[in-house]
Design an enzyme around this catalytic site. Structure first.
Site, PDB file in Angstrom:
ATOM      1  N   TRP A  18       0.817  -1.212   0.000  1.00 17.79           N
ATOM      2  CA  TRP A  18       0.000   0.000   0.000  1.00 17.79           C
ATOM      3  C   TRP A  18       0.855   1.269   0.000  1.00 17.79           C
ATOM      4  O   TRP A  18       0.358   2.364  -0.169  1.00 17.79           O
ATOM      5  CB  TRP A  18      -0.974   0.008   1.181  1.00 17.79           C
ATOM      6  CG  TRP A  18      -0.329  -0.273   2.504  1.00 17.79           C
ATOM      7  CD1 TRP A  18       0.205   0.639   3.363  1.00 17.79           C
ATOM      8  CD2 TRP A  18      -0.144  -1.551   3.124  1.00 17.79           C
ATOM      9  NE1 TRP A  18       0.712   0.006   4.467  1.00 17.79           N
ATOM     10  CE2 TRP A  18       0.500  -1.334   4.350  1.00 17.79           C
ATOM     11  CE3 TRP A  18      -0.468  -2.867   2.753  1.00 17.79           C
ATOM     12  CZ2 TRP A  18       0.840  -2.393   5.219  1.00 17.79           C
ATOM     13  CZ3 TRP A  18      -0.141  -3.893   3.615  1.00 17.79           C
ATOM     14  CH2 TRP A  18       0.491  -3.664   4.825  1.00 17.79           C
ATOM     15  N   GLU A  31      -5.070  -0.552   6.868  1.00 12.59           N
ATOM     16  CA  GLU A  31      -5.208  -0.089   8.255  1.00 12.59           C
ATOM     17  C   GLU A  31      -6.245  -0.901   9.017  1.00 12.59           C
ATOM     18  O   GLU A  31      -6.070  -1.193  10.192  1.00 12.59           O
ATOM     19  CB  GLU A  31      -5.567   1.399   8.284  1.00 12.59           C
ATOM     20  CG  GLU A  31      -4.386   2.324   8.005  1.00 12.59           C
ATOM     21  CD  GLU A  31      -3.280   2.206   9.059  1.00 12.59           C
ATOM     22  OE1 GLU A  31      -3.582   1.920  10.228  1.00 12.59           O
ATOM     23  OE2 GLU A  31      -2.107   2.386   8.697  1.00 12.59           O
ATOM     24  N   TYR A 114      -8.748   7.126  15.207  1.00 15.73           N
ATOM     25  CA  TYR A 114      -7.482   6.612  14.706  1.00 15.73           C
ATOM     26  C   TYR A 114      -7.552   6.377  13.194  1.00 15.73           C
ATOM     27  O   TYR A 114      -6.698   6.836  12.441  1.00 15.73           O
ATOM     28  CB  TYR A 114      -7.077   5.302  15.417  1.00 15.73           C
ATOM     29  CG  TYR A 114      -5.929   4.651  14.695  1.00 15.73           C
ATOM     30  CD1 TYR A 114      -4.620   5.063  14.930  1.00 15.73           C
ATOM     31  CD2 TYR A 114      -6.148   3.696  13.689  1.00 15.73           C
ATOM     32  CE1 TYR A 114      -3.567   4.531  14.211  1.00 15.73           C
ATOM     33  CE2 TYR A 114      -5.096   3.163  12.959  1.00 15.73           C
ATOM     34  CZ  TYR A 114      -3.809   3.581  13.233  1.00 15.73           C
ATOM     35  OH  TYR A 114      -2.772   3.062  12.505  1.00 15.73           O
ATOM     36  N   ASP A 132      -1.640   4.899  17.881  1.00 22.19           N
ATOM     37  CA  ASP A 132      -1.918   3.477  18.097  1.00 22.19           C
ATOM     38  C   ASP A 132      -0.943   3.002  19.176  1.00 22.19           C
ATOM     39  O   ASP A 132      -0.257   3.815  19.811  1.00 22.19           O
ATOM     40  CB  ASP A 132      -1.779   2.681  16.789  1.00 22.19           C
ATOM     41  CG  ASP A 132      -0.354   2.677  16.256  1.00 22.19           C
ATOM     42  OD1 ASP A 132       0.518   3.374  16.829  1.00 22.19           O
ATOM     43  OD2 ASP A 132      -0.090   1.963  15.273  1.00 22.19           O
ATOM     44  N   CYS A 181      11.598   0.534  18.713  1.00 25.57           N
ATOM     45  CA  CYS A 181      11.183   0.858  20.083  1.00 25.57           C
ATOM     46  C   CYS A 181      10.136  -0.165  20.538  1.00 25.57           C
ATOM     47  O   CYS A 181       8.994   0.163  20.808  1.00 25.57           O
ATOM     48  CB  CYS A 181      10.626   2.284  20.114  1.00 25.57           C
ATOM     49  SG  CYS A 181      10.360   2.898  21.776  1.00 25.57           S
TER      50      CYS A 181
HETATM   51 FE1  SF4 Z   1      12.486   3.978  22.152  1.00 24.02          FE
HETATM   52 FE2  SF4 Z   1      14.992   3.701  22.980  1.00 24.02          FE
HETATM   53 FE3  SF4 Z   1      14.431   5.203  20.852  1.00 24.02          FE
HETATM   54 FE4  SF4 Z   1      13.767   6.036  23.270  1.00 24.02          FE
HETATM   55  S1  SF4 Z   1      15.822   5.698  22.501  1.00 24.02           S
HETATM   56  S2  SF4 Z   1      12.472   6.099  21.448  1.00 24.02           S
HETATM   57  S3  SF4 Z   1      13.218   4.110  24.263  1.00 24.02           S
HETATM   58  S4  SF4 Z   1      14.162   2.989  21.048  1.00 24.02           S
END
Ligand code: SF4
Length: 309
Positions: A18, A31, A114, A132, A181
């Site tokens: 997409w 989505e 959202y 999200d 993250c």
């Molecule tokens: Fe996430 Fe670590 Fe980046 Fe902070 S530094 S946004 S905790 S991956």
């Protein structure tokens, strides 16, 4: 903060179908699929779906049972039903064109804050925020928020999306949450916004965002009955899908245990004992060929358990 994030996204984004044309219909379908499903799982479903229903028009004219059959295995079937209902409304009221304004989108079945933000920003490149699970985690860690504050989160997402190209900002935040993250082990050393991140500076990554309290798990034991006549089976329609008859207790009669399976639906853990035998065909049952009708993941598991005995 945004410049390195967007540069990282442009260099590392996954080549998802997409993202080639940002066709509003495809963005919407993707989505909806990704609301409860991982990208890797959703991809083959997405490809099959848009091949068979390449436009809002095609989906609006589709047979609901055929759509549910293509959705089978993705779960949360209400999503597919809302997609069809919304497609029909788009054809009836908007000439088959995906609406490009927030208020109109919110009127469509299955589209909330959202989803409207995702469609407007990703497909139309308009500055609407999205929050999200991934965006919540990234922004909470970035600003060091140990408490959940939905308003602060949406405000932060709103100011972020106004600072860059909306399509890129929102997707970059989501992608960072998905690929770098992560909830349990964020890969901070590879993170493009590490120098701005409050959680990284204070070593609070494992405390942020706060873990949401989940409802207690409910265990249930059910009895599924496989009643066969030639190549057809006695099945029951449930919300557009078909399933084998299931009972909290085995009904009176002669049954033979042929399998066992487990399934989790949100916070319900189901243990299902699978029996073969004869049921009295009640009105709500019908004789069906299992591979010709849409069935849920649970019914697929029962079907598999009955055949591996
Ligand atoms: Fe996430 Fe670590 Fe980046 Fe902070 S530094 S946004 S905790 S991956």
């Amino acid at each position: 903060m945004l410049e390195p994030l967007i540069k990282w996204f442009e260099e590392n984004q996954r080549p998802l179908p997409w993202r080639t044309s940002y066709d509003p219909y495809q963005v919407w379908v993707s989505e909806v699929m990704l609301q409860q499903t991982q990208v890797e799982t959703a991809l083959p479903y997405f490809e099959r779906f848009v091949r068979e229903f390449p436009s809002v028009d095609a989906l609006a004219n589709a047979d609901e049972e055929r759509v549910l059959k293509l959705w089978a295995g993705l779960g949360y079937y209400r999503r597919a039903k809302n997609l069809i209902a919304a497609a029909r409304e788009i054809v009836a009221k908007h000439g088959g064109k995906m609406p490009a304004d927030y208020e109109t989108l919110l009127q469509l079945p299955g589209i909330g804050q959202y989803m409207a933000g995702a469609i407007l920003s990703i497909a139309f490149n308009k500055p609407y925020p999205v929050v999200d699970g991934n965006v919540r985690r990234v922004l909470s860690r970035l600003y060091g928020w140990t408490e959940d504050d939905p308003k602060a989160l949406w405000d932060a997402a709103r100011s972020a999306v106004r600072e860059g190209e909306p399509r890129l900002v929102n997707q970059a935040l989501m992608e960072l949450g998905a690929k770098i993250c992560s909830f349990r082990s964020p890969r901070c050393l590879l993170c493009p916004i590490q120098t701005s991140c409050a959680a990284f500076k204070t070593g609070m990554q494992d405390k942020i965002p706060p873990v949401k309290k989940r409802p207690a798990v409910v265990h249930m034991h059910l009895f599924a009955v496989i009643h066969r006549r030639g190549s057809r089976y006695l099945m029951k329609p449930v919300d557009g899908m078909w399933e084998f008859p299931m009972f909290p207790e085995l009904p009176p009669g002669s049954f033979n245990k042929i399998g066992q399976c487990r399934h989790t639906i949100t916070h319900h853990r189901l243990d299902v004992s699978v029996f073969e035998g004869q049921l009295s065909a009640e009105q709500q049952f019908a004789w069906k060929q299992v591979d010709a009708v849409p069935i849920s993941s649970l019914t697929q598991k029962i079907w598999k358990a009955s055949r591996t005995s």
